[in-house]
Design a protein around this motif. Structure first.
Motif, mmCIF file in Angstrom:
data_model
loop_
_atom_site.group_PDB
_atom_site.id
_atom_site.type_symbol
_atom_site.label_atom_id
_atom_site.label_comp_id
_atom_site.label_asym_id
_atom_site.label_seq_id
_atom_site.Cartn_x
_atom_site.Cartn_y
_atom_site.Cartn_z
ATOM 1 N N UNK A 1 98.445 28.036 42.661
ATOM 2 C CA UNK A 1 98.256 27.308 43.584
ATOM 3 C C UNK A 1 98.410 25.677 44.797
ATOM 4 N N UNK A 2 99.223 25.078 45.422
ATOM 5 C CA UNK A 2 99.397 23.949 45.700
ATOM 6 C C UNK A 2 98.142 23.492 46.026
ATOM 7 N N UNK A 3 97.178 23.549 46.487
ATOM 8 C CA UNK A 3 95.988 23.025 47.059
ATOM 9 C C UNK A 3 94.905 23.010 46.232
ATOM 10 N N UNK A 4 94.855 24.004 45.101
ATOM 11 C CA UNK A 4 93.926 23.640 44.358
ATOM 12 C C UNK A 4 92.732 24.417 44.192
ATOM 13 N N UNK A 5 92.966 25.134 45.174
ATOM 14 C CA UNK A 5 92.253 26.547 45.641
ATOM 15 C C UNK A 5 91.997 27.226 45.897
ATOM 16 N N UNK A 6 91.411 28.714 45.299
ATOM 17 C CA UNK A 6 91.543 30.326 44.745
ATOM 18 C C UNK A 6 89.764 30.519 45.806
ATOM 19 N N UNK A 7 90.064 31.839 46.350
ATOM 20 C CA UNK A 7 88.784 32.441 46.806
ATOM 21 C C UNK A 7 89.059 33.086 45.555
ATOM 22 N N UNK A 8 87.406 33.757 45.689
ATOM 23 C CA UNK A 8 86.833 34.552 45.266
ATOM 24 C C UNK A 8 87.495 35.669 45.087
ATOM 25 N N UNK A 9 88.237 36.653 45.904
ATOM 26 C CA UNK A 9 88.774 37.805 45.617
ATOM 27 C C UNK A 9 89.949 37.316 45.167
ATOM 28 N N UNK A 10 90.611 36.773 45.370
ATOM 29 C CA UNK A 10 91.974 36.448 44.829
ATOM 30 C C UNK A 10 91.510 36.450 42.626
ATOM 31 N N UNK A 11 90.363 35.777 42.428
ATOM 32 C CA UNK A 11 90.107 35.658 41.231
ATOM 33 C C UNK A 11 90.041 37.344 40.614
ATOM 34 N N UNK A 12 89.196 37.995 41.549
ATOM 35 C CA UNK A 12 89.124 38.960 40.882
ATOM 36 C C UNK A 12 89.650 40.013 40.997
ATOM 37 N N UNK B 1 92.754 32.820 32.406
ATOM 38 C CA UNK B 1 92.916 33.551 33.410
ATOM 39 C C UNK B 1 93.157 32.988 34.226
ATOM 40 N N UNK B 2 91.666 32.574 34.692
ATOM 41 C CA UNK B 2 91.194 31.467 36.110
ATOM 42 C C UNK B 2 91.839 30.249 36.445
ATOM 43 N N UNK B 3 92.013 29.562 35.045
ATOM 44 C CA UNK B 3 92.844 28.627 35.223
ATOM 45 C C UNK B 3 94.480 28.480 35.787
ATOM 46 N N UNK B 4 94.931 29.458 34.852
ATOM 47 C CA UNK B 4 96.413 29.614 34.999
ATOM 48 C C UNK B 4 96.685 30.093 36.361
#
Length: 77
Positions: free
Chosen positions: A29-40, A21-24
């Protein structure tokens, strides 16, 4: 021999599924980064609200060399 998925736990809350789910979410994302808050928030939408599950999923992905951390972001390698 240890296993990634226990026969006693639900597949939905397994480390492998949460990593997926995290990798999905990262793939979108365009820049291959995500915040921990978005993951949560993403995991909360799937009914997973325990921080421990998130921590184990991130450790799993990090141990495989798929993600890296620079607070508060998670980067896909």
């Amino acid at each position: 021999m240890s296993s990634l998925i226990s026969k006693d736990e639900e597949i939905k809350s397994s480390v492998v599924n949460l990593g997926y789910l995290i990798l999905k979410k990262l793939k979108g994302k365009k820049d291959d980064k995500i915040s921990i808050f978005e993951v949560a928030e993403t995991l909360k939408k799937h009914g997973l609200v325990h921080g421990r599950q998130l921590m184990f999923a991130l450790m799993f992905l990090y141990s495989l060399g798929i993600v890296d951390f620079k607070a508060p972001y998670i980067y896909k390698i």
